[in-house]
Design a protein around this motif. Structure first.
Motif, PDB file in Angstrom:
ATOM      1  N   SER A  38      -1.460   1.054  -1.820  1.00  0.00           N
ATOM      2  CA  SER A  38      -2.277   0.822  -0.623  1.00  0.00           C
ATOM      3  C   SER A  38      -2.305   2.090   0.217  1.00  0.00           C
ATOM      4  N   ILE A  47      -0.413  -5.853  -0.517  1.00  0.00           N
ATOM      5  CA  ILE A  47       0.426  -5.016   0.346  1.00  0.00           C
ATOM      6  C   ILE A  47      -0.123  -5.091   1.762  1.00  0.00           C
ATOM      7  N   THR A  83      -3.554  -4.201   8.009  1.00  0.00           N
ATOM      8  CA  THR A  83      -4.000  -4.271   6.621  1.00  0.00           C
ATOM      9  C   THR A  83      -5.504  -4.103   6.474  1.00  0.00           C
ATOM     10  N   TRP A 138       0.372  -3.993   6.010  1.00  0.00           N
ATOM     11  CA  TRP A 138       0.916  -2.961   6.896  1.00  0.00           C
ATOM     12  C   TRP A 138       1.146  -3.555   8.285  1.00  0.00           C
ATOM     13  N   GLU A 166       9.903  -4.645   1.151  1.00  0.00           N
ATOM     14  CA  GLU A 166       9.295  -3.885   2.249  1.00  0.00           C
ATOM     15  C   GLU A 166      10.043  -2.576   2.450  1.00  0.00           C
ATOM     16  N   CYS A 213       5.432  -1.215   5.305  1.00  0.00           N
ATOM     17  CA  CYS A 213       4.574  -1.923   4.365  1.00  0.00           C
ATOM     18  C   CYS A 213       5.371  -3.043   3.719  1.00  0.00           C
ATOM     19  N   CYS A 236       1.585   3.368   0.261  1.00  0.00           N
ATOM     20  CA  CYS A 236       2.680   2.477  -0.104  1.00  0.00           C
ATOM     21  C   CYS A 236       2.410   1.995  -1.532  1.00  0.00           C
TER      22      CYS A 236
END
Length: 291
Positions: free
Chosen positions: A195, A165, A176, A167, A223, A211, A154
């Motif tokens: 990321s 960022i 994350t 997740w 996002e 993300c 991402c």
């Protein structure tokens, strides 16, 4: 006699210091957006009464630097001036920054030469921000087979200062901690954040991963979700549409054959008499006679 001289000198020093402090410069800090204009509000503060002040010269520089970002001499136009930083007028000490860049961020010192004397106590700070571009997700490999490992990337760019960022999956669980964030600086000093999330997709619905981009204040600014790009593998279940097609196609092919065969058999059966007997003209069957 000596005592009187000392007292006179002390009174003169106090009076001089008081005179030098009759006008002070107060500036407020500001936040500028890259590419836009920003005003640093400044004003004169008088210790007694309201008086007019005329600015003859203005200079401002970052703390720790020698080259000024602002150097205006209204009495000598030959003095160079940065066109991106200017004063609204000779009576307004506010500063106008045009077309803000990341390099403008910092702590500043500001001094003026005025009709009321030199003012050296001006200070202010300028913070710079820039919004990040909408994030984009890519997978390596692009086509994913069940049981394969996959890396989701991402990335977003063009923002400032650094953020983060995160997740999430379809249940809202935060992934994350399993991701790695890399932040790089572009030539214009704006940032790119990328990321990487490592996954094993055996039993996961990849299209549910998303993300979320956060700014430096940890506020969500963008996002996106992962679009499924999976092909069947040796342990993958066939798509429901393929199952339906696999059943319907043979049925549609064989159905006419079965129907035609059925009617042919009925027609042939109607033409043949029962074994050992016969049929009258009206269609009734005459049984065999016993001998």
């Amino acid at each position: 006699m000596a005592v009187k001289i000392v007292l006179i000198l002390l009174l003169f020093s106090v009076s001089l210091g008081h005179a030098q402090k009759t006008v002070e410069l107060e500036c407020q800090s500001a936040v500028g957006v890259v590419g836009e204009n920003t005003k640093i509000p400044c004003s004169f503060k008088f210790s007694s009464g309201l008086e007019d002040v005329t600015i003859n010269e203005a200079m401002s520089k970052k703390k720790g630097q020698t080259d000024p970002v602002l150097n205006i001499n209204f009495l000598d136009p030959a003095v160079n001036e940065d066109p991106r930083v200017r004063l609204p007028s000779r009576t307004d000490p506010s500063l106008l920054f045009t077309n803000i860049t990341v390099s403008d961020e910092g702590e500043y010192e500001y001094q003026l030469d005025t009709s009321r004397g030199v003012i050296r106590d001006g200070v202010f700070s300028l913070r710079v921000t820039a919004e990040y571009d909408p994030p984009v997700i890519n997978s390596v490999p692009e086509e994913i087979k069940d049981g394969d490992g996959v890396e989701l990337y991402c990335s977003t760019s063009g923002g400032y200062p650094a953020g983060g960022i995160h997740w999430f999956d379809s249940t809202g669980a935060n992934w994350t901690e399993r991701a790695t964030l890399e932040i790089t600086k572009r030539d214009d000093r704006l940032l790119t954040m990328s990321s990487k999330l490592n996954l094993n997709v055996t039993d996961l619905s990849l299209e549910s991963f998303r993300c979320v981009v956060l700014n430096s204040s940890f506020s969500e600014v963008g996002e996106t979700s992962f679009g499924q790009r999976r092909i069947g593998g040796p342990h993958s279940s066939p798509h429901p549409a393929l199952i339906v097609a696999g059943v319907l196609v043979p049925v549609l092919i064989l159905a006419p054959v079965v129907i035609i065969s059925y009617f042919r058999r009925r027609k042939m059966g109607a033409r043949e008499p029962a074994a050992g007997g016969g049929a009258d003209a009206d269609g009734t069957v005459t049984p065999l006679k016993k001998e």
